[in-house]
Every structure is written in C-alpha cells, then in structure tokens.
Design an enzyme around this catalytic site. Structure first.
Site, PDB file in Angstrom:
ATOM      1  N   CYS B  84       3.886   7.189 -41.925  1.00 46.89           N
ATOM      2  CA  CYS B  84       2.646   6.656 -41.352  1.00 46.89           C
ATOM      3  C   CYS B  84       1.877   7.706 -40.558  1.00 46.89           C
ATOM      4  CB  CYS B  84       2.941   5.445 -40.481  1.00 46.89           C
ATOM      5  SG  CYS B  84       3.944   4.214 -41.353  1.00 46.89           S
ATOM      6  N   HIS B 334      -4.109  -0.859 -40.955  1.00 47.63           N
ATOM      7  CA  HIS B 334      -3.228   0.306 -41.034  1.00 47.63           C
ATOM      8  C   HIS B 334      -2.889   0.650 -42.486  1.00 47.63           C
ATOM      9  CE1 HIS B 334      -0.209   3.209 -40.239  1.00 47.63           C
ATOM     10  NE2 HIS B 334       0.837   2.425 -40.205  1.00 47.63           N
TER      11      HIS B 334
END
Lengths: 385, 385
Positions: B84, B334
């Site tokens: 991420c 996200h």
C-alpha cells in the site's frame, strides 16, 4: 557520483522446489556478504526484482520482506517490476539512488521461484508480461510471440533454422563449465532443430527453461568504498533504459528491438564508449532469435547479420566478442525477475578475472535485459580495473 | 538538484468497474497534461505504482504498458511495488531519478482496479502485502492485524472506541467537499461505533473502502522547469523511507510504527525542518488506529496522545494541524498502489491554494504512506511558494 560493485553472487539456477523466495534470496545475499566487509546494517536500501511472487507464492511486498530476512530491516526497500527486465531495472534504480546522493550502499537483488507451480500456471503467470487484452486473451503467449519474430527474421534475411540453432549450441556449451548454470549438457545443431516443437519454427532448445534462483549485487558509492577501504575493482560506466509498446502488433517492426537500440545508445553515451569497446556481453537470449536481435540492437552487427555471430564463432568464448559466457538464459536458466541481476554477477566475475569461462583481458562489459518481447530494455555497462 | 511538481491530478476514487487500469491511468494523466505545457514526449521516465494488477487483471509489466498508453512509449518505465506504499515509493524513486541527473521529467503515477473482483478475491490479493507464511496462512488478514494494534493501543493508553471513531468522523466530514472522494456522507461517532463489526474492536467505518482510481504527478528538475518556463510553485523539500518486519509478530512493539519514525526523521533532516513546521498533512489512515499511530510517529504527538488529534479537533480543518483534508483513505478511498501519489496530488492543491478544503497559508505539507501494517513507509515533504 561514481558507483562501484562491492560484491555480487548468485545461487545456482534450476529447480529449488523445496525452497521459498526468502530462502533463495537469503542464500544469494549471504554469499555476497561473505565476499565483502559490508554487512546488512551498512545498507541504506534493498531493491528487489521479482515478477511472479504474487502469483506463485501469494507473496507481494517482497522489498520489506526480503530486506528483513537478510538482516537489513530498517533499509528503504522496494520491489521493482518490469517483467523479465525486472532485474536490470532493479540494478538501474539502485545505481540512480546512489547517484542521487540518497544512498551510499544498496543491495540490488532478484528472486524468482517458478518450479513449485504446474506449467500451465507458470505459462499464465509469464503471460502477464504481455498485453492481456490484445495478446493473452487472443491466445498468444511468449513462445508464439517469439516464433512470429523468428519466422519473419528468417524470411527477411534468408536465415535458416540451423543458423538460429547455433545460438543455443553456443550458450549450452558455455553453461557446461558454469557450476551455477541450470544445464551442463552440450547440444548439437541437430539436437536443437530436432527437439520438440514449441511454436514453429522454434523448438524446445530454442527456448530458455523454467528456473528458480536468486542473484544479488551490492552497489556502493566510490566515497563509501574508499571510506570503508573496500576492495572493489568493477565500476558502473553507464546505464540506459527505454520502452516500447507491450503488444507486438503495436511495434513499428518485429525484427528490430528499438527499445534496446535506444537503451544501448543512452548507455554508450553515458559511458563515453562505442560498441567496439565492449569485450564481453551478457544479452537476453530467452529464445535463440532474441540473442540475434540483441546483437543487432546493441550495434555489434548490422540488421540481418546478427545470426552470423554464433554460426561463425564470433560470439563464442574464443571469438571476437564473447556473448553469454555464463550460458545465457538458454543454458544458465531464466528466473525471470532475477536475470538482469544475474548478468551483473557474471560480468563482475569476468571483470575481476575469476569467471569459469574467463575472457582474456576483459575490461569493459555490457548487460542487456529485456522485458516481454522487447517493451522494456535496460543496458548496463561495467568497467574493470 | 531541486525537484518541483509540474502538474498533479487524480481521477475520482470509487467504483470504476466498467474501466480498465489503462483507461483509469490515462484519465489521470490526461488531466495532468492539460494543466501544464509538458507533453508525453517530454518525459524521460514513467514510474507506475500498482499492487494487484497481476491478480485482478492478469496484467503485469504496467510500466511499459501505461507509458505507451499515455503516449510516452520510449520513456524508461518501471512498476514500483511496496504494497500500500507503492504510490509513495513511486514518487520517491521518481524524485531520486531526477536528483541523480538521469532524468529531467518523470511522470510518477499509480493505478489500481479492485472493484471488478469479488470481495474474497480482493481480500486474498490484499493479504499478499502481509507475510504469507506467518500471517495469511494462519488466518490473519489486515482487519485482524489492525484490530490487534487498536486493541493494544486502547489497553495501553486508556483510549476508547468513541475516541478512535472521531478519526473516521473527521475524515468523512472532509471528504464531503472533495468531489474526487469516494464518499460524500457525514458520519457521527455513534454511526461509526455501531456500524458492522469487522474485527473487534474495529467496525466497518473504522476501515477504508475498496477503491478504484488513478493519480499522477509530473515531477521535473528545477532546471527543466526554468528552461521550459513552467509555472511551478510546489517543490520537494525532503523525502525519507524506511522498512520494518512485515509480520506484526516480529515487530518490537505493535502500538508504534518505527519505520514511519525513521522515514519521518530522514525526511525532516533532508528538508531541514521539524514537525512544528508542517502546516497540513495527508497520513495513511487505512484504519482509524493507523492515523493515530501516524500522528505519533511523525512527531506531532507523544505516544498515547495521537488519539487526541481528532477528539479535540486539533487535526480538523480549522485545527492547529489539519490532517487528511482530502478525506483520507477512510473518506477519499484507498486504491492501494495509488494512495501515496494521491496524497501528493492533494497536497499540491493545498500548496497552490486551490484545494476544496483549503488550509489558510499552507506553505509546508507532509505525506505519509504505509505498506502493510507498517513494514514500508515513505514520507515526502513539499513546500509552496
């Protein structure tokens, strides 16, 4: 800032199906650490080339995972992926990090574990390096792509199957004396031509195998090497990188590799040399045709003449420009995200005078690493003392 | 060499299930090109942050694929992956490439397409960011990992569920006025606490959503900007990056994020500033607890005090240090490999004075991007004119 190779090592390439990526990477890193006074705590960064860990081992985030596994938990870490050029791209990003001043010592490594999956799964994974929409979903995978390139080359330049096969014969012969190579078996032109067809005109021995393995190179700034009194003799003279359309159909031609031409031009300019200055080269021979196209793109041969290299012995160990003294991808093996790093390991040995197939007086060496069927190419030029 | 942001843009984050990664990336790139005189042919390199294209779209080799798709076919291209934190790592590699002198203009972008897969598949793909052997195969996925961190934090520092929930309330409130955010819906503390449990003590609104999206930043050298007479006002003041063990069990503590502390320290030193100098920040709030830990690691709060930020309104739009004015991962969304680039887009708007949630007199901004549960962290500090 000048960049030098402090240490470089590979595992044997081949089948390591009882192993994991972290174990393989650790083995290569340990070998590299054993040859230098640099330890894991000295590393500012760990860059990892890997292509299919997500697909084979359900493992992404290999940068941090492997940095930790080799004892460099706090180093900046990333994974670099450019398909089969992931290794070469990893080396180049490490060099740029040092040249930027952000790092003094970077371990640039690659790891790939392929043999643990069945061959259909590996073929599927490899196909992710092609254009999924315009190639894979139409049924075109890499043997087919390179077969199209080979067939067209044969047509345009009156090259024969036997001439192409000479590349495999040469590289397999080189692999015999390289203990880290996957194969240690000589092949004849007949054996190559008569091996199992995989995508006509290509046969089994025109193609590199499925391979597991890891390679690492610890690259450092000149200043760091001096401060640490490191015994380094191999320096980076220049790098280049360029891209092209991923899908073969979108290229301007299929018997040239323009990304490699541009990457080479940039690397020669960066190094201030010409193709004539190269003493030894490792080029990306995933298929026999790929080495032939590489020789032309790198400026060693005119278009249509690259096929001559192996046939005439010019690229053999005792030729004017020895190519793939390691055995190349055909003989040494091709753990895909590793290969570009492995080339640097092999060339470092050549420039340090300790290669099993040592080329006399090797002072300038070139590595050429390709992703997909030519969409990503890196060229790295190294110099010896 | 100083590095400046020539242009930066994002698609809306959310559900783009009729799209492909190349289309999303192209949309963000086109928006960025429209805001500058730089065109695709000016780019020396295209760096792409992406985490799960291999798993969702059967597509790797995104560097070359997307460089070509946006018209920069010949640029050096790589994909950068740090789970991420792929976006933040992509931005940093682009900055280092310019600082090395190898490139003058780099498009650093991220793309992620997640919604086209079913949720079990997305959960599996996300789990590749954790340690497959010691976490995933034991049944521990990210909601569980962050729940362990949250539970321990509540225990050590007497924090309550309601206090943690205040982070989500703040970030969702910020997202309401951001047209690029996935959600435009205010939440109350009660709604967060009473939403569906996902891993006790965390509930649905403690967690970021599954998101599709793309963001790009075109970063250039000062010299290039001057030569091209570019209208740039946002410069890179400093960067930092560090790593940690991927598996939570291997960390020294689970209520601190040492990689973020080290990355921040390096970035502050690089920029020559302290946490007090930061006017606005985007931090990695994949879960509410993550923002709290970020505030502490970045030096804004002492350990155990980060929870105060949202509760007391100190990190609200009109607080002493506005955090996640975009809505953050919780409210803006996200798309995993994109987020670190998206943060740069949002902060560029703040420093240029054109953010929908504009912070008055914002001159120094900080982005904090985390991979996994803290194993990779990048910190980027930007300055306005």
């Amino acid at each position: 800032m000048a960049v030098t190779i402090a240490s470089a090592a590979s595992t044997k390439y081949g089948t390591h199906s009882e192993s994991s990526s972290r174990e393989l990477f650790g083995e290569a890193a340990l070998k590299a650490f054993n040859d230098t006074s640099i330890g894991p705590n000295d590393l500012d960064a760990v860059y990892v080339g890997n292509f299919m860990g997500d697909l084979i081992e359900d493992q992404g985030h290999m940068g941090a995972l492997l940095a930790d596994h080799i004892g460099a938990r706090e180093a900046a870490s990333v994974r670099i992926e450019s398909a089969c050029a992931s290794g070469g791209a990893t080396i180049r990003q490490a060099i740029l990090a040092i040249e930027s001043g952000a790092a003094d010592a970077v371990l640039a490594g690659g790891v790939e574990l392929m043999s643990v999956a069945d061959i259909e799964h590996v073929t599927d994974a490899l196909a992710n390096a092609a254009d999924d929409i315009y190639e894979n979903e139409q049924g075109l995978t890499f043997p087919g792509i390179y077969a199209l390139m080979a067939r067209r080359y044969m047509h345009e330049f009156d090259a024969t199957r036997e001439e192409m096969a000479a590349v495999s014969v040469k590289n397999h012969a080189n692999a015999v004396d390289n203990p880290l190579a996957q194969f240690q078996k000589k092949l004849s032109v007949e054996e190559v031509v008569e091996s199992k067809p995989i995508a006509t005109p290509l046969t089994l021995y025109d193609a590199c195998p499925v391979s597991d393995g890891a390679s690492v190179a610890i690259v450092v700034s000149d200043e760091f090497a001096a401060k640490q009194s490191l015994d380094t003799s191999v320096t980076v003279l220049g790098t280049g990188q360029s891209s092209d359309a991923v899908a073969l159909q979108d290229r301007s031609a299929i018997t040239q590799t323009p990304a490699a031409e541009r990457a080479a031009e940039a690397a020669y300019e960066d190094a201030g040399i010409t193709p004539d200055d190269i003493d030894v080269a490792e080029v990306h021979d995933c298929f026999t045709i790929a080495e032939i196209l590489a020789l032309e793109a790198l400026g060693f041969y005119e278009p249509g003449e690259g096929v001559r290299g192996a046939v005439k012995g010019e690229t053999a160990l005792d030729g004017s420009l020895p190519v793939n003294t390691s055995g190349g991808l055909l003989g040494k093996g091709h753990p895909v995200g590793v290969t570009g790093v492995g080339q640097i390991v092999e060339l470092t040995k050549q420039l340090e005078g300790r290669h099993p197939n040592q080329v006399a007086d090797a002072e300038v060496a070139l590595a050429h690493n390709v992703g997909g069927s030519g969409a990503s190419t890196t060229v790295t030029i190294l110099g010896g003392a």
